[in-house]
Structure formats: C-alpha cells, structure tokens
Scaffold this motif. Structure first.
Motif, PDB file in Angstrom:
ATOM      1  N   SER A 195       0.838  -1.188   0.000  1.00 42.50           N
ATOM      2  CA  SER A 195       0.000   0.000   0.000  1.00 42.50           C
ATOM      3  C   SER A 195       0.876   1.241   0.000  1.00 42.50           C
ATOM      4  CB  SER A 195      -0.913   0.031   1.226  1.00 42.50           C
ATOM      5  OG  SER A 195      -1.602   1.270   1.303  1.00 42.50           O
ATOM      6  N   PHE A 196       0.538   2.200  -0.818  1.00 44.14           N
ATOM      7  CA  PHE A 196       1.277   3.455  -0.878  1.00 44.14           C
ATOM      8  C   PHE A 196       1.221   4.183   0.456  1.00 44.14           C
ATOM      9  CE2 PHE A 196       1.456   7.977  -2.659  1.00 44.14           C
ATOM     10  CZ  PHE A 196       2.836   7.948  -2.823  1.00 44.14           C
ATOM     11  N   PHE A 197       0.159   3.946   1.231  1.00 47.09           N
ATOM     12  CA  PHE A 197      -0.067   4.663   2.483  1.00 47.09           C
ATOM     13  C   PHE A 197       0.452   3.909   3.709  1.00 47.09           C
ATOM     14  CE2 PHE A 197      -3.574   5.302  -0.551  1.00 47.09           C
ATOM     15  CZ  PHE A 197      -3.247   6.582  -0.956  1.00 47.09           C
ATOM     16  N   ASP A 198       0.798   2.659   3.539  1.00 42.56           N
ATOM     17  CA  ASP A 198       1.356   1.849   4.627  1.00 42.56           C
ATOM     18  C   ASP A 198       2.080   0.650   4.016  1.00 42.56           C
ATOM     19  OD1 ASP A 198       1.963   0.247   6.793  1.00 42.56           O
ATOM     20  OD2 ASP A 198       0.022   0.525   7.771  1.00 42.56           O
ATOM     21  N   GLU A 199       3.389   0.756   3.928  1.00 40.19           N
ATOM     22  CA  GLU A 199       4.167  -0.284   3.247  1.00 40.19           C
ATOM     23  C   GLU A 199       4.225  -1.606   4.011  1.00 40.19           C
ATOM     24  OE1 GLU A 199       7.766   0.668   1.135  1.00 40.19           O
ATOM     25  OE2 GLU A 199       7.354   2.819   1.302  1.00 40.19           O
ATOM     26  N   ASN A 200       3.640  -1.637   5.178  1.00 42.65           N
ATOM     27  CA  ASN A 200       3.555  -2.896   5.935  1.00 42.65           C
ATOM     28  C   ASN A 200       2.375  -3.750   5.466  1.00 42.65           C
ATOM     29  OD1 ASN A 200       5.770  -2.429   7.733  1.00 42.65           O
ATOM     30  ND2 ASN A 200       4.487  -0.923   8.806  1.00 42.65           N
ATOM     31  N   ILE A 201       1.541  -3.166   4.621  1.00 42.84           N
ATOM     32  CA  ILE A 201       0.338  -3.876   4.175  1.00 42.84           C
ATOM     33  C   ILE A 201       0.508  -4.336   2.736  1.00 42.84           C
ATOM     34  CG2 ILE A 201      -2.150  -3.702   3.777  1.00 42.84           C
ATOM     35  CD1 ILE A 201      -2.262  -1.542   5.912  1.00 42.84           C
ATOM     36  N   ASN A 202       0.445  -5.648   2.529  1.00 42.17           N
ATOM     37  CA  ASN A 202       0.506  -6.222   1.183  1.00 42.17           C
ATOM     38  C   ASN A 202      -0.892  -6.187   0.570  1.00 42.17           C
ATOM     39  OD1 ASN A 202       1.306  -7.652  -1.113  1.00 42.17           O
ATOM     40  ND2 ASN A 202       0.830  -9.618  -0.167  1.00 42.17           N
ATOM     41  N   ILE A 203      -1.050  -5.509  -0.557  1.00 42.79           N
ATOM     42  CA  ILE A 203      -2.394  -5.354  -1.134  1.00 42.79           C
ATOM     43  C   ILE A 203      -2.598  -6.131  -2.434  1.00 42.79           C
ATOM     44  CG2 ILE A 203      -2.746  -3.094  -0.072  1.00 42.79           C
ATOM     45  CD1 ILE A 203      -2.116  -1.834  -2.809  1.00 42.79           C
ATOM     46  N   CYS A 204      -1.536  -6.394  -3.155  1.00 41.83           N
ATOM     47  CA  CYS A 204      -1.671  -7.024  -4.481  1.00 41.83           C
ATOM     48  C   CYS A 204      -1.599  -8.538  -4.375  1.00 41.83           C
ATOM     49  CB  CYS A 204      -0.608  -6.475  -5.417  1.00 41.83           C
ATOM     50  SG  CYS A 204      -0.807  -4.710  -5.747  1.00 41.83           S
ATOM     51  N   SER A 205      -2.665  -9.118  -3.867  1.00 39.79           N
ATOM     52  CA  SER A 205      -2.741 -10.569  -3.696  1.00 39.79           C
ATOM     53  C   SER A 205      -3.903 -11.123  -4.504  1.00 39.79           C
ATOM     54  CB  SER A 205      -2.953 -10.909  -2.218  1.00 39.79           C
ATOM     55  OG  SER A 205      -4.212 -10.420  -1.775  1.00 39.79           O
ATOM     56  N   PRO A 206      -3.849 -12.403  -4.892  1.00 38.48           N
ATOM     57  CA  PRO A 206      -4.973 -13.014  -5.629  1.00 38.48           C
ATOM     58  C   PRO A 206      -6.289 -12.896  -4.864  1.00 38.48           C
ATOM     59  CG  PRO A 206      -3.045 -14.431  -5.713  1.00 38.48           C
ATOM     60  CD  PRO A 206      -2.713 -13.343  -4.739  1.00 38.48           C
ATOM     61  N   GLU A 207      -6.209 -12.979  -3.543  1.00 39.19           N
ATOM     62  CA  GLU A 207      -7.422 -12.891  -2.715  1.00 39.19           C
ATOM     63  C   GLU A 207      -8.073 -11.505  -2.843  1.00 39.19           C
ATOM     64  OE1 GLU A 207      -4.765 -16.003  -1.406  1.00 39.19           O
ATOM     65  OE2 GLU A 207      -4.428 -13.834  -1.550  1.00 39.19           O
ATOM     66  N   ASN A 208      -7.247 -10.472  -2.791  1.00 41.93           N
ATOM     67  CA  ASN A 208      -7.788  -9.118  -2.903  1.00 41.93           C
ATOM     68  C   ASN A 208      -8.315  -8.821  -4.303  1.00 41.93           C
ATOM     69  OD1 ASN A 208      -7.454  -8.355  -0.250  1.00 41.93           O
ATOM     70  ND2 ASN A 208      -5.523  -7.284  -0.585  1.00 41.93           N
ATOM     71  N   PHE A 209      -7.629  -9.309  -5.320  1.00 41.80           N
ATOM     72  CA  PHE A 209      -8.098  -9.107  -6.696  1.00 41.80           C
ATOM     73  C   PHE A 209      -9.455  -9.783  -6.896  1.00 41.80           C
ATOM     74  CE2 PHE A 209      -3.386  -8.883  -8.008  1.00 41.80           C
ATOM     75  CZ  PHE A 209      -3.368  -7.500  -7.856  1.00 41.80           C
ATOM     76  N   LEU A 210      -9.597 -10.984  -6.372  1.00 38.40           N
ATOM     77  CA  LEU A 210     -10.861 -11.708  -6.482  1.00 38.40           C
ATOM     78  C   LEU A 210     -11.965 -10.987  -5.711  1.00 38.40           C
ATOM     79  CD1 LEU A 210     -12.438 -14.177  -7.443  1.00 38.40           C
ATOM     80  CD2 LEU A 210     -11.677 -15.387  -5.387  1.00 38.40           C
TER      81      LEU A 210
END
Length: 368
Positions: free
Chosen positions: A29-44
């Motif tokens: 995340s641009f706003f918190d680099e501790n958070i992984n956002i680009c995952s198959p789960e999130n895309f789905l």
C-alpha cells in the motif's frame, strides 16, 4: 514530453515514481508499506464486491457506493481499493495554471481516498499540482476507469516481469478491454479509457502526451498530418519531432491551430454580429446577410438581438458537427459554462444539465 507540462507537475512525477515502486513493483500500500495489497485474494474480492455486486443506483454518490461495497472487508482489501482511487484521482489538475483550471482540489483527492479508511491521510501522499482537466468522459465513467486500473495492476502481478518490459507493457495497456476481461462487468464498451492514456504518459513520459482526451489527440494529428495513422500517439511524437514542438499543445499559440472548438469560439466572437452562420457541410462560417436593419427587417433583427442566431450557431456546431463522436458533443459546451463560472461541477445546474439531451444543452447555452 516532460517539457510539455508545468514545473509543478514535474514534481508530482516524483510522487508517482514512489507510488510505482511501492504499489506496482512491491505490491504494498502506498499509504502503509507494511500492508501487502496485491494478492490473488484481494483481486478476487474486488471483482466480487465492486464488479459482480455493482451498485447502479443514481441517487447515491460514488463514495457511498464504495462504502457499501467494502462493508465487512479486510484492511488489506480497503487499502487496495484506496490505492486504485488514488491512481484515478492523481492526474486531475489541482491548481489554476496557464493550461488548465482546477478540476479536483488536493483536499478533495485526500477526502476521496481517506473516506474508505476512516481517517485522514497525510497530504504528503497527494499531488500538489496535477496535470489536466481529464474531461467529462473520464469524470462520468469513474466505474469503468477504476475497472481498467484493476485489470492493469492485476496483470502486473500475474506477470511480474511485465513492469520492466517497455514494449510489452505499452501493448498490454493499450489492449485492455474491460468488456472482454472482466466476467461480471456491467459497464459500457470502453476501449478508449482515459486512464490508459494517463498510465502511458506516467510510465513513458518521453513517448506519450499528458493528454487524456482521445478526441484532442486526433484533432492534433488531423491538423498537423492531415490524417490519423495506425497509432495516434506515434503520430503526435512524429509531429513534435517534425515541427520541433517542445511545449504543451494547449498553449495559446498551438491550441487555436488544432482545436476546432477554440477556433470557432474565436471566430464567433468577431463575426456573429455581422450576420454569419455555421455551414456544417463546408465546416465554415458563412455570411448570410449584412447586419443592416432595412435589409434584415424587424423580425430578423430581433432574432439577432435576442441571441437566437447564436443559439442556432451553437446547435449546428456542436450538435451536427460532432453528433457521431460520443463524448465530444457535450464537453465543449459544459466545459465552457464551467470555465466562465456560469455553473460548477458541484452545482445542481450542472447535474440537471447532465440529465438533459444534447439539444437542450445547446439551447441552454444561448443564455450565457
């Protein structure tokens, strides 16, 4: 095309480079680099929540819709969503400058993204200047534009080498077709998404223009080259090299050469009271009768004074000349009304106009 933008916007390119490295390369995340956002789960989840469960109601705002679509979702997913929104809002001009007027303030951009997270994000994450007005099509088709952003970012993480392959990446961006690539997509056929032009410029600023409007690009090419080739962006690059143009195509010197709407508005101002009309067959203003009371007669003279001739001129120009170019018809008129502060994007007048037919909008313009 770095010289084609103002100095402030050049600083904003540095901000995009940080976004690129954080989100497009690392998947954080641009706003918190501790958070992984680009995952198959999130895309789905995005395709389930935003596309399959699309909310078509017109009586609630986009923010309210997204709030409903993210109820009960994870923090990681919400961050994915707000990164999409950040990218969508990024290009809008946030200040008045010699090329553009404010189309979305920095404050508005912050609020649009912070709304879903429930707290206000630091203004350091947001562009100070922006690049362009982006146009009515881009503003109205936010759902479709965000879908294109989703496809683009999803492609990057399905093929992690793509971001470093310039030729392949450009082809992928140009070929994105939301109708074919998203199973539950309910929007329109949208091959000329504005965000595609934006991404091409941001990723390859030496090859592409900071221009969102495809219609503007086509008018530039038609004016300088006579006809459009296989790729309008390559055509514009050819024009810059051949004509040695290093400034924006929106400078006063250049815009009146290629923009038919600007050309016409300038001629109207000088010629309308002389008794001119717009001949759509020849695409030229022609003299019908001299502005003389004896010759015109009382009725014709009253029509000119009451602005009916102006109404006919506007109608012929924008309705007949551009009727087959969807999206171009309304833009010049509504943008002009906004430019002269007759209406504002947030005003009820503007929203009411958007519900009217092109003919009604053309006739409305005679009152300004």
């Amino acid at each position: 095309m770095i010289d084609a933008i103002n100095k402030g916007s050049k600083k904003d390119l540095v901000l995009f480079e940080k976004f690129k490295q954080t989100v497009l390369v690392k998947g954080k995340s641009f706003f918190d680099e501790n958070i992984n956002i680009c995952s198959p789960e999130n895309f789905l989840m995005f395709e389930e929540q935003y596309i399959k469960n699309y909310i078509s109601a017109k009586n609630i705002s986009f923010r309210e819709k997204t709030a409903l679509q993210t109820v009960g979702t994870t923090k990681s997913f919400k961050h994915l969503f707000v990164n999409y929104l950040w990218l969508y809002n990024y290009f809008f001009s946030s200040i008045n400058n010699k090329y553009y007027k404010v189309s979305r303030t920095k404050k508005s951009k912050i609020e649009d993204v912070s709304f879903l997270l429930g707290y206000e994000l630091d203004e350091k994450f947001f562009p100070e200047y922006g690049f362009a007005n982006c146009g009515i099509s881009y503003t109205q088709n936010k759902y479709e534009e965000v879908c294109v952003i989703h496809i683009f970012i999803k492609k990057l993480f399905e093929n992690q080498d793509l971001i470093s392959k310039e030729e392949e990446l450009q082809k992928e961006i140009k070929s994105i077709n939301v109708k074919n690539e998203l199973e539950f997509y309910r929007g329109k056929e949208y091959k000329k998404a504005g965000i595609k032009a934006i991404l091409l410029f941001l990723l390859f600023p030496d090859k592409y223009e900071p221009i969102v409007s495809y219609a503007d690009k086509e008018m530039i090419v038609e004016e300088f080259l006579g006809e459009i080739g296989n790729d309008v962006d390559e055509d514009i690059l050819t024009i810059r090299e051949r004509e040695n143009i290093i400034t924006s195509f929106y400078t006063d010197e250049l815009i009146h050469k290629w923009n038919k709407n600007k050309q016409l508005s300038r001629v109207i101002k000088n010629k309308l009271q002389l008794g001119m009309f717009y001949d759509s067959a020849s695409a030229k203003l022609k003299e019908i009768i001299p502005y003389d009371e004896d010759y015109l007669g009382k009725i014709a003279n009253d029509k000119c004074k009451n602005g009916l001739l102006a109404e006919e001129l506007v109608f012929n120009t924008y309705y007949k000349e551009f009727i087959n170019k969807k999206g171009v018809v309304l833009q010049p008129i509504l943008q002009k009304l906004v430019d002269i502060k007759y209406i504002d994007f947030k005003d009820e007048n503007y929203n009411e106009l958007m519900k009217k037919s092109t003919k009604d909008i053309c006739h409305f313009s005679k009152n300004i």
